[in-house]
Design a protein around this motif. Structure first.
Motif, PDB file in Angstrom:
ATOM      1  N   ASN A  97      50.433  42.433  41.385  1.00  7.60           N
ATOM      2  CA  ASN A  97      51.342  41.517  40.930  1.00  7.60           C
ATOM      3  C   ASN A  97      51.203  41.352  38.851  1.00  7.60           C
ATOM      4  O   ASN A  97      52.655  40.342  38.934  1.00  7.60           O
ATOM      5  CB  ASN A  97      51.828  40.021  41.467  1.00  7.60           C
ATOM      6  N   LYS A  98      49.974  41.583  38.633  1.00  6.35           N
ATOM      7  CA  LYS A  98      50.214  41.577  37.167  1.00  6.35           C
ATOM      8  C   LYS A  98      50.915  42.792  36.176  1.00  6.35           C
ATOM      9  O   LYS A  98      49.694  43.698  36.909  1.00  6.35           O
ATOM     10  CB  LYS A  98      48.284  41.246  36.718  1.00  6.35           C
ATOM     11  N   LEU A  99      51.557  42.645  35.580  1.00  2.37           N
ATOM     12  CA  LEU A  99      51.903  43.928  34.858  1.00  2.37           C
ATOM     13  C   LEU A  99      51.198  43.728  33.470  1.00  2.37           C
ATOM     14  O   LEU A  99      50.808  42.982  32.346  1.00  2.37           O
ATOM     15  CB  LEU A  99      53.826  43.882  34.679  1.00  2.37           C
ATOM     16  N   TYR A 100      50.680  44.839  33.198  1.00  2.00           N
ATOM     17  CA  TYR A 100      50.211  45.273  31.615  1.00  2.00           C
ATOM     18  C   TYR A 100      51.114  45.682  30.618  1.00  2.00           C
ATOM     19  O   TYR A 100      51.101  47.256  31.238  1.00  2.00           O
ATOM     20  CB  TYR A 100      48.738  45.922  31.671  1.00  2.00           C
ATOM     21  N   PRO A 101      51.774  45.408  29.536  1.00  3.20           N
ATOM     22  CA  PRO A 101      52.266  47.304  28.868  1.00  3.20           C
ATOM     23  C   PRO A 101      51.799  47.350  27.820  1.00  3.20           C
ATOM     24  O   PRO A 101      51.022  46.273  27.603  1.00  3.20           O
ATOM     25  CB  PRO A 101      53.812  45.934  29.004  1.00  3.20           C
ATOM     26  N   SER A 102      52.052  48.595  27.325  1.00  3.83           N
ATOM     27  CA  SER A 102      51.683  48.756  25.917  1.00  3.83           C
ATOM     28  C   SER A 102      52.348  49.312  25.328  1.00  3.83           C
ATOM     29  O   SER A 102      52.777  50.462  25.882  1.00  3.83           O
ATOM     30  CB  SER A 102      50.219  49.053  26.879  1.00  3.83           C
ATOM     31  N   LEU A 103      52.798  49.633  23.958  1.00  4.84           N
ATOM     32  CA  LEU A 103      53.648  50.431  23.599  1.00  4.84           C
ATOM     33  C   LEU A 103      52.244  51.013  22.605  1.00  4.84           C
ATOM     34  O   LEU A 103      51.854  49.918  21.654  1.00  4.84           O
ATOM     35  CB  LEU A 103      54.570  49.299  22.713  1.00  4.84           C
TER      36      LEU A 103
END
Length: 798
Positions: free
Chosen positions: A502-508
């Motif tokens: 339930n942990k989201l790691y976004p990256s651009l």
């Protein structure tokens, strides 16, 4: 993220259906495939050029090209060129769209003029890409090999910016990175352990491979998920015209490849197998030695590989591929002590590890300017350790009741991926090459699963280890855009996300590469890439042993992140009618959220999520410069590569929080490769390598604590250097033509001048004689692995 991915796929399909419906005013498009005339194999990176204007393109990974040019009443002439093949020409009316497939014929007259390394698409000075190298399989097979086994990864170690983990190792350490930071793709499917024989051979059978590309920096936006490099390997597709085969017999292994049409010009297959047989040869000797002592024993080790691929032309615009690979290493030991006719003690133990990959791909030419590839893959890597002890005895003496006690222990670790990916190539004009796409990956991790069974004491049975799932998704877009005649840019953007617990790691992740032509043959280059890696490799050894564990980023352990900045220059040279390329690149790469075991921790007992408590996070820095000179044509070809580099780490809980050299920090690295063709049938090749010694940690003092105990006072981490490494390898190959094909006899010398290179160091205790005189002082001793090793192999084609 999943919703975004679904929306992207839907939007891509709409774009694919609508793009190019209306022919651009005043323009026409010619598109199609470029293939080998003899085999029907798609050719990658073939140049398709309009000589009159200099406008052109190159075939993609599937041999497809598209070129949009101004319409006119006159004919347009196209030139198709590819090293090792005769040139092809075509004149077409520039009035309407044309579909044409080129069939190129191999040119025997160009033997010895085959390009060794470098981009096939365009001259190095004109390409925007940095740190990208293509290695032809024909050249890989000509270079010296350890024990006669051709190894793709060992050839890549001869390139600047790439080094091995140690003597004979096939692992890759690229620009200061670790092995887990390399994205290794086989037909687009990740391979998580690329080593056999504890790292001495790679899993890739050169006979089944069509193309090898290594990207060290300036990563295009279409690649994601790793920090240091991308190794993209494509398998052969299978001969569409006629049945053929090839194979080899060597000292440690033999292999066989068969390929041919299922239906001529419509469907084909290729299957390739390799196996070692030292265990079979040694088995009678081991059994005889054990029998002489009244026991039974079987001890051995082997590995095998199996590659297979099918492809179908469903029509002029559609093609379907199904490919698979499986490889496995097995070390086993079985012993039995017989006490009498019905009493015995048996011990079976084994260590096994291997990969399984499969891919289903659909190529579709949406229209003359748009090409789509949809890719569904499955990948699995697993290792397991097993021990079974069985004792059969009589209770209470010779007349007692027989009783069998059996204890079984199993330890298992694996990683599995399911992936769906869509890539689209859109080429609206010679000045734009646009790529965009998306991917979704479902990761399944089992860092450690322990199972124990005891039939005599069931209460001692144990079962632990849970599965952890992680979802990774990415969208990307990039454009290789010619702004002016001198300035060309490859710009892109990648959006990634990883969901776990339930942990989201976004990256651009922005990506940018540019080249500026000073002259037709001189250019300046620069590149920037930001990358994120959501998986980690826990390792004690650093050389890619099968006990290394793949684990995901979690709520406690963050994903790895890096940025890489590269600047350099490239020059095309021509001297005495022979082609050379010279390139210089410098780079700087800071890294965050790297993980290492805490002091004294290991994979043992790593079940459930306990591994999170055994690791510590830190930072890393890698920077350096690479010089590369290639001779690309003539009877003598080869290259010289030199790397000056630094690689450092800092972990708050290691080395008292101070910066220390990474284990494979190597200041100087040099390689020289020469291939000389005496005649079309005799070739001599040689490689010489030199490298600064590996960093290691040694104790500075040892103290006896009594009762046999000892305390060691270690110095700063990796503060000691082993001796420098250097080695010369030679290979002489002779080709004999037969009515049914050809036979190649190869004789190789590994470590030709028998240099005693360091493999590891151990401490040797000092001792005194009976009179108290010192006979040997305490010291560290070096262990060397390979002296000069001659080998012979025989390969054949029919």
């Amino acid at each position: 993220m999943i919703r975004c991915f679904r929306a992207f796929l839907f939007g891509s399909l709409l774009l694919a259906a609508s793009a190019g419906r209306a022919q651009q005013a005043g323009k026409f498009t010619i598109s199609g495939y470029v293939r080998d005339q003899a085999t029907g194999e798609n050719l990658i990176g073939v140049a398709v050029v309009n000589p009159g204007t200099g406008q052109g393109t190159a075939t993609n990974t599937y041999g497809f090209y598209t070129l949009t040019l101004p319409a006119s009443a006159d004919s347009v002439r196209l030139l198709v060129s590819y090293l090792g093949y005769e040139r092809a020409r075509l004149a077409v009316k520039a009035e309407r769209n044309v579909s044409h497939t080129f069939q190129l014929r191999a040119s025997s007259s160009e033997l010895g003029n085959v390009e060794i390394v470098g981009s096939k698409e365009e001259k190095i000075a004109q390409s925007t890409r940095m740190g990208t190298i293509n290695v032809p399989i024909t050249q890989i097979k000509l270079l010296p090999a350890l024990l006669g086994e051709t190894d793709v990864l060992k050839v890549l170690q001869l390139l600047p910016g790439v080094q091995s983990g140690g003597e004979g190792q096939s692992g890759l350490y690229v620009r200061g990175g670790s092995p887990d930071q390399n994205l290794v793709l086989l037909d687009g499917t990740p391979v998580y352990n690329a080593a056999h024989l504890f790292g001495f051979f790679s899993v890739f059978n050169a006979d089944a491979i069509n193309n090898v590309e290594l990207i060290k920096g300036g990563f295009p936006a279409r690649y994601g998920g790793r920090l240091s490099s991308v190794l993209d390997i494509s398998m052969k597709e299978g001969n569409m015209k006629e049945f053929h085969g090839e194979g080899a017999v060597g000292i440690v292994a033999s292999k066989l490849t068969l390929e041919g049409p299922i239906k001529k010009d419509t469907a084909s297959f290729i299957i390739s197998a390799r196996r070692t047989y030292l265990d079979i040869l040694a088995r009678p000797l081991i059994a005889a030695a054990a029998a002489s002592e009244g026991a039974e024993a079987t001890i051995g080790y082997f590995f095998h590989d199996l590659n297979g691929k099918l492809n179908w032309k469903l029509g002029s615009r559609d093609r379907l591929y199904l490919s698979a690979y499986t490889g496995y290493d097995k070390f086993y030991a079985r012993t039995k002590d017989n006490f009498n006719d019905d009493e015995y003690s048996k011990l079976n133990s084994g260590l096994g590890w291997g990969n399984l990959t499969s891919a289903l791909r659909w190529n579709h030419v949406v229209n003359d300017q748009l090409f789509m590839n949809t890719h569904f893959t499955y990948s699995k890597y697993q290792f397991n350790v097993g021990i079974t002890q069985e004792d059969r005895r009589r209770d209470g003496g010779p007349n007692g009741q027989l009783r069998t006690d059996k204890f079984d222990l199993r330890y298992l670790s694996n990683i599995r991926d399911l992936s769906l990916k869509t890539d689209l190539d859109y080429v609206p004009s010679p000045d734009h090459y646009i790529r965009f796409g998306g991917q979704y990956i479902l990761h399944s991790f089992r860092p450690g699963a322990l199972q124990a069974k005891d039939n005599s004491n069931p209460e001692n049975d144990l079962k632990s280890g849970e599965q952890k799932l992680g979802s990774e998704a990415g969208l990307y877009a990039e454009d290789d855009y010619r702004l002016t005649d001198r300035l060309k840019v490859n710009g892109g953007l990648r959006l990634n996300g990883f969901l776990v617990d339930n942990k989201l790691y976004p990256s651009l992740e922005p990506r940018l590469a540019a080249r500026y032509l000073l002259t037709e043959d001189w250019s300046l280059k620069a590149a920037y890439a930001r990358t994120t890696q959501y998986i980690h490799l826990l390792t004690n050894s650093g050389i890619g042993l099968p006990t290394d564990l793949w684990v995901p980023a979690t709520a406690k352990v963050k994903p790895q992140r890096a940025q890489q900045i590269s600047i350099g220059a490239a020059r095309n040279l021509r001297f005495k009618d022979e082609d050379y390329e010279l390139s210089f690149e410098s780079y700087y790469k800071p890294m965050q959220n790297l993980i290492e075991y805490r002091e004294g921790a290991s994979f043992l007992g790593t079940t459930d999520n306990k591994w999170e408590d055994k690791v510590t996070s830190g930072k890393g820095w890698a920077y350096g410069a690479e010089l590369f000179l290639q001779k690309k044509s003539g009877r003598t070809t080869g290259w010289v590569g030199y790397t000056l580099a630094w690689s450092k780490r800092r972990f708050p809980e290691l080395n008292q929080g101070r910066i220390y050299p990474y284990k494979y920090d190597r200041r100087h690295d040099m390689s020289v490769v020469v291939i000389h063709t005496f005649t079309p049938t005799i070739t001599l090749s040689g490689t010489w390598v030199y490298g600064t010694g590996n960093a290691t940690t040694l104790s500075e003092g040892r103290f006896n604590l009594g009762q046999g105990g000892q305390y060691e006072d270690y110095g700063p981490r990796n503060s000691y250097r082993m001796r420098a490494y250097h080695r010369l390898d030679l290979d002489l190959s002779h080709t004999k033509k037969k009515r049914w094909g050809e036979v190649v006899n190869s004789f190789s010398l590994y470590n030709a001048y028998s240099r005693r290179n360091p493999y590891y160091l151990y401490f040797q205790q000092g001792y005194q004689d009976s009179n108290g005189n010192v006979q040997q002082k305490p010291s560290y001793r070096q262990v060397s692995l390979f002296p000069i090793i001659p080998s012979f192999s025989k390969s054949f084609k029919f």
